[in-house]
Write a protein that holds these residues in place. Structure first.
Motif, mmCIF file in Angstrom:
data_model
loop_
_atom_site.group_PDB
_atom_site.id
_atom_site.type_symbol
_atom_site.label_atom_id
_atom_site.label_comp_id
_atom_site.label_asym_id
_atom_site.label_seq_id
_atom_site.Cartn_x
_atom_site.Cartn_y
_atom_site.Cartn_z
ATOM 1 N N LEU A 147 5.010 7.156 0.881
ATOM 2 C CA LEU A 147 5.139 6.177 1.953
ATOM 3 C C LEU A 147 4.622 4.842 1.447
ATOM 4 N N ALA A 148 5.279 3.748 1.832
ATOM 5 C CA ALA A 148 4.852 2.413 1.423
ATOM 6 C C ALA A 148 4.781 1.497 2.642
ATOM 7 N N SER A 149 3.840 0.567 2.597
ATOM 8 C CA SER A 149 3.647 -0.373 3.696
ATOM 9 C C SER A 149 3.294 -1.752 3.163
ATOM 10 N N ASP A 150 3.635 -2.749 3.974
ATOM 11 C CA ASP A 150 3.235 -4.120 3.670
ATOM 12 C C ASP A 150 1.900 -4.444 4.336
ATOM 13 N N GLY A 151 1.264 -3.445 4.907
ATOM 14 C CA GLY A 151 -0.002 -3.610 5.605
ATOM 15 C C GLY A 151 0.152 -3.489 7.109
ATOM 16 N N GLU A 152 1.341 -3.778 7.603
ATOM 17 C CA GLU A 152 1.631 -3.703 9.034
ATOM 18 C C GLU A 152 2.732 -2.696 9.347
ATOM 19 N N SER A 198 0.854 -1.180 0.000
ATOM 20 C CA SER A 198 0.000 0.000 0.000
ATOM 21 C C SER A 198 0.889 1.228 0.000
ATOM 22 N N GLN A 199 0.368 2.307 -0.545
ATOM 23 C CA GLN A 199 1.116 3.551 -0.550
ATOM 24 C C GLN A 199 0.203 4.720 -0.259
ATOM 25 N N THR A 200 0.810 5.777 0.201
ATOM 26 C CA THR A 200 0.124 7.042 0.403
ATOM 27 C C THR A 200 1.163 8.144 0.211
ATOM 28 N N THR A 201 0.726 9.372 0.305
ATOM 29 C CA THR A 201 1.646 10.489 0.117
ATOM 30 C C THR A 201 1.564 11.439 1.308
ATOM 31 N N TYR A 202 2.587 12.260 1.412
ATOM 32 C CA TYR A 202 2.668 13.274 2.472
ATOM 33 C C TYR A 202 3.371 14.478 1.870
ATOM 34 N N ASN A 203 2.766 15.636 2.005
ATOM 35 C CA ASN A 203 3.388 16.868 1.517
ATOM 36 C C ASN A 203 4.191 17.483 2.645
ATOM 37 N N SER A 204 5.491 17.584 2.446
ATOM 38 C CA SER A 204 6.397 18.047 3.490
ATOM 39 C C SER A 204 7.093 19.335 3.056
ATOM 40 N N TRP A 212 1.541 -1.579 -6.222
ATOM 41 C CA TRP A 212 1.089 -0.861 -5.037
ATOM 42 C C TRP A 212 -0.331 -0.379 -5.255
ATOM 43 N N VAL A 213 -1.069 -0.259 -4.164
ATOM 44 C CA VAL A 213 -2.405 0.315 -4.221
ATOM 45 C C VAL A 213 -2.459 1.498 -3.259
ATOM 46 N N ALA A 214 -3.196 2.510 -3.635
ATOM 47 C CA ALA A 214 -3.354 3.677 -2.765
ATOM 48 C C ALA A 214 -4.208 3.293 -1.563
ATOM 49 N N ASN A 215 -3.747 3.677 -0.382
ATOM 50 C CA ASN A 215 -4.487 3.367 0.834
ATOM 51 C C ASN A 215 -4.029 4.343 1.908
ATOM 52 N N ASP A 216 -4.864 5.308 2.220
ATOM 53 C CA ASP A 216 -4.502 6.325 3.200
ATOM 54 C C ASP A 216 -4.850 5.934 4.631
ATOM 55 N N CYS A 217 -5.519 4.804 4.816
ATOM 56 C CA CYS A 217 -6.133 4.500 6.106
ATOM 57 C C CYS A 217 -5.356 3.538 7.000
ATOM 58 N N LEU A 218 -4.198 3.094 6.608
ATOM 59 C CA LEU A 218 -3.457 2.155 7.449
ATOM 60 C C LEU A 218 -2.953 2.839 8.714
ATOM 61 N N PRO A 219 -3.022 2.172 9.860
ATOM 62 C CA PRO A 219 -2.496 2.753 11.097
ATOM 63 C C PRO A 219 -1.020 3.154 10.991
ATOM 64 N N VAL A 220 -0.215 2.384 10.268
ATOM 65 C CA VAL A 220 1.197 2.726 10.136
ATOM 66 C C VAL A 220 1.376 4.039 9.368
ATOM 67 N N PHE A 221 0.505 4.309 8.402
ATOM 68 C CA PHE A 221 0.583 5.579 7.681
ATOM 69 C C PHE A 221 0.175 6.740 8.589
ATOM 70 N N GLU A 222 -0.862 6.526 9.395
ATOM 71 C CA GLU A 222 -1.290 7.568 10.332
ATOM 72 C C GLU A 222 -0.173 7.885 11.317
ATOM 73 N N ALA A 223 0.472 6.845 11.862
ATOM 74 C CA ALA A 223 1.576 7.038 12.813
ATOM 75 C C ALA A 223 2.753 7.748 12.140
ATOM 76 N N THR A 224 3.058 7.376 10.898
ATOM 77 C CA THR A 224 4.176 7.987 10.176
ATOM 78 C C THR A 224 3.892 9.453 9.886
ATOM 79 N N LYS A 225 2.697 9.764 9.470
ATOM 80 C CA LYS A 225 2.350 11.160 9.182
ATOM 81 C C LYS A 225 2.394 12.013 10.448
ATOM 82 N N LYS A 226 1.965 11.465 11.569
ATOM 83 C CA LYS A 226 2.059 12.196 12.837
ATOM 84 C C LYS A 226 3.523 12.424 13.197
ATOM 85 N N TRP A 227 4.357 11.403 12.996
ATOM 86 C CA TRP A 227 5.788 11.526 13.259
ATOM 87 C C TRP A 227 6.389 12.624 12.379
ATOM 88 N N LEU A 228 6.060 12.602 11.089
ATOM 89 C CA LEU A 228 6.582 13.607 10.161
ATOM 90 C C LEU A 228 6.108 15.017 10.534
#
Length: 180
Positions: A16-21, A3-9, A42-58
């Motif tokens: 960002l890429a994830s294996d789901g976990e 899965s992938q998503t994006t972040y504007n920095s 890859w498929v677009a997926n903005d809803c993974l918890p790891v993406f939410e945690a990464t975006k908060k970290w960023l």
């Protein structure tokens, strides 16, 4: 499938890429070796918890904080040697730099070898699939030169400046940044 998503920095568009976990990739726009060694679609997926945690970290990182990486499960894909290099990159403190040679010495010691090629280490650093969080931007040449950043040297300077690195002895002669 990844899965992938994006972040504007402040340093540009990040992918960002994830294996789901776990987070398996974080690349800067136009980064050298972008998604190297990732054969699957890859498929677009903005809803993974790891993406939410990464975006908060960023968000925290780019606001000048020193967030802990423990909240993000990381699983960079690479050889055992590269994994060793990336693990040691995590140990470079926020706001500090280490030379490729110093990193090579630490890796040699960890592997029980008398020495390690700085070039081999540089190759592993350059192929780091999780930029910024695995802080490869904190590695510099033995003479203080700001060299070898797959995301571009201008971005490296921005990240080091954000971390308030003492730039006194660091330089990029071809880019107008010289020693003071």
């Amino acid at each position: 499938m990844y899965s992938q998503t994006t972040y504007n920095s402040p340093v540009g568009h990040l992918t960002l890429a994830s294996d789901g976990e776990s987070l398996i990739g974080l690349w800067l726009e136009n980064q050298k070796y972008f998604a190297d060694n990732f054969p699957e679609e890859w498929v677009a997926n903005d809803c993974l918890p790891v993406f939410e945690a990464t975006k908060k970290w960023l968000d925290r990182y780019f606001s000048g904080e020193q967030p802990s990486v423990t909240s993000i499960p990381l699983a960079p894909i690479g050889s055992e040697f590269r994994q060793t290099v990336w693990r040691l990159l995590h140990k470079i403190p926020y706001g500090q730099v280490m030379t490729y040679g110093e990193l090579a010495e630490k890796i040699a010691a960890e592997m029980g070898r008398a020495s390690m090629s700085s070039q081999a280490v540089g190759g592993a650093v350059g192929h780091n699939p999780i930029s910024i969080i695995i802080p490869c931007h904190r590695v510099v040449g033995s003479d203080g030169s700001l060299t070898g950043y797959a995301g571009g040297l201008t971005t490296k300077v921005k990240l080091l400046t954000l971390e308030a690195v003492d730039m006194t002895n660091l330089y990029m002669p071809k880019h107008g940044i010289s020693r003071n």
